[in-house]
Design a protein around this motif. Sequence first.
Motif, mmCIF file in Angstrom:
data_model
loop_
_atom_site.group_PDB
_atom_site.id
_atom_site.type_symbol
_atom_site.label_atom_id
_atom_site.label_comp_id
_atom_site.label_asym_id
_atom_site.label_seq_id
_atom_site.Cartn_x
_atom_site.Cartn_y
_atom_site.Cartn_z
ATOM 1 N N PHE A 96 0.857 -1.175 -0.095
ATOM 2 C CA PHE A 96 -0.011 -0.063 -0.117
ATOM 3 C C PHE A 96 0.788 1.377 0.107
ATOM 4 O O PHE A 96 0.648 2.232 -0.538
ATOM 5 N N ARG A 97 1.973 1.003 0.677
ATOM 6 C CA ARG A 97 2.971 2.340 0.666
ATOM 7 C C ARG A 97 3.565 2.647 -0.599
ATOM 8 O O ARG A 97 3.605 3.719 -0.909
ATOM 9 N N HIS B 235 1.214 3.031 -3.742
ATOM 10 C CA HIS B 235 0.341 4.214 -3.600
ATOM 11 C C HIS B 235 -1.120 4.017 -3.606
ATOM 12 O O HIS B 235 -1.641 4.628 -4.655
ATOM 13 N N HIS C 146 -4.604 3.986 -2.393
ATOM 14 C CA HIS C 146 -5.184 4.550 -1.293
ATOM 15 C C HIS C 146 -6.613 4.127 -1.454
ATOM 16 O O HIS C 146 -7.222 4.353 -2.310
ATOM 17 N N GLN D 122 -3.650 1.206 7.317
ATOM 18 C CA GLN D 122 -3.269 2.438 6.692
ATOM 19 C C GLN D 122 -4.327 3.517 6.377
ATOM 20 O O GLN D 122 -3.962 4.675 6.384
ATOM 21 N N THR D 123 -5.334 3.175 6.082
ATOM 22 C CA THR D 123 -6.836 3.898 6.032
ATOM 23 C C THR D 123 -6.798 4.789 7.300
ATOM 24 O O THR D 123 -6.823 5.894 7.178
ATOM 25 N N PRO E 167 -10.355 4.756 0.061
ATOM 26 C CA PRO E 167 -10.823 6.185 0.564
ATOM 27 C C PRO E 167 -11.366 6.353 2.161
ATOM 28 O O PRO E 167 -11.679 4.959 2.548
ATOM 29 N N PRO E 168 -11.004 7.134 2.695
ATOM 30 C CA PRO E 168 -11.142 7.001 4.044
ATOM 31 C C PRO E 168 -12.702 6.684 4.734
ATOM 32 O O PRO E 168 -12.918 6.339 5.720
ATOM 33 N N ALA F 42 -4.536 -2.682 5.225
ATOM 34 C CA ALA F 42 -5.424 -1.693 4.499
ATOM 35 C C ALA F 42 -6.138 -0.810 5.765
ATOM 36 O O ALA F 42 -6.088 0.397 5.625
ATOM 37 N N GLN G 279 -4.174 7.310 7.589
ATOM 38 C CA GLN G 279 -4.548 8.235 6.580
ATOM 39 C C GLN G 279 -5.750 9.315 7.047
ATOM 40 O O GLN G 279 -5.414 10.603 7.077
#
Lengths: 140, 265
Positions: A24-25, A28, A30, B33-34, A32-33, B30, B37
């Motif tokens: 994931f790093r 890249h 990502h 990481q989220t 969505p939060p 995941a 973030q």
Amino acid sequence: MRLRDAALPISGMILGLGVGVFGFRNFHIHIPPDYAPYLSLAALAALDTVFGGLRAGLEGRFQNDIFASGFVLNTLLASTLAWVGDGLGINLGLVAVLVLGSRLFNNLSLMRRFYLNKRALLKKQQEEEAVQTLQTSSPA
Amino acid sequence: MTVYSTGFHHRSYIWQLTLVSFVLGLILAATIQTASQVSRAGNGPDREGFVFGSGSSAAMFTDLNKQIHSLQSENSHLRRNTQKLNDQIANRTGAASTLNQELLDAQEFAGLTEVAGPGIQVTLNDNSGAQVSTANPVSLNNLVHDADIMEVVNEMKISGAEAIAVNGQRIVNSSTIRCVGPVIQVNGVPCAPPYIVQAIGEPDSLYGGMNLPGGILSQMSQTSPSMVHMVKEKKVILPAFSGDTQFHYAHIVPVGQDPLASTGS
């Protein structure tokens, strides 16, 4: 199942964690939060599946199809419940958390009982054997 | 020996468990990481839908407030620099000196410079002893409202104030005074009681003008004399306006040109 057999799933999880964090790093990716709550529910469902599988394996009742379908469907259902609940304004994700969480504890306690029972049985057997050998060796 | 048959000869399920554990690890990565973030961005999904209840939103609010403060101090610093440079240029040539004086006058009028002079200071405070409830509208008179401050500022201007500041916020052309929940924002900066309104002008006429019967101060004094306190000051120092002064839509119409012709360009 011996305890060292558990090393394989555990190392598998650590490997997955490492690959995930690294991947994931570096690539890249990502997520969505907004999806974070669904993702944590999926993680919980996966954890439940692993524990369920361990327990079934211990009891000798492990079946491939049940295991695989349970993993996929439980994960999807937990996330979908949370998503639908967000739409309805009820925190339906709590349902999944509650059920999966209680099942985790349930499975863990069953596994614990299994090992403790086995140990008690083994001890009893040894005692009986000892008594037997004592009786046979001693002159009547 | 028991219903549990431990001697399970083919252990394929271990491998399946390992596979699912691997996927679990991926999902966990995941999630981690989220989550990191979200905490970094400070705008996580507000599942409760309540802005001030969520820690991340509150953190963002304080962060933005800090940014505003640092930008404002940078702004005033840069303005001082500009003035210093203007002064240096003016010292060399006569024409520039005149221009600089005009610039300073304009800046003073616009409230972009710190100013000092004689004036008055009005302190407005909530009537602390009184019961206030929304059920009784009259009881709300015991609070200082945004409209009260606006009226005080307006009456100060009528009474000849040349420069006004409320709680250290200079009142200029674009200034706003408004009520946001329990606080009053002046120029977008939250202020709490006591509200100190300072003005520069001829102290006696300011004092007299503010004390006219039927004025805002006499109205507030009727509710409770403790809410209003006014003193004449020999020297009041008012800060420069530190907000945005850029116009994006309004343009200067050159002298002698028909204003209607220039619109729409």
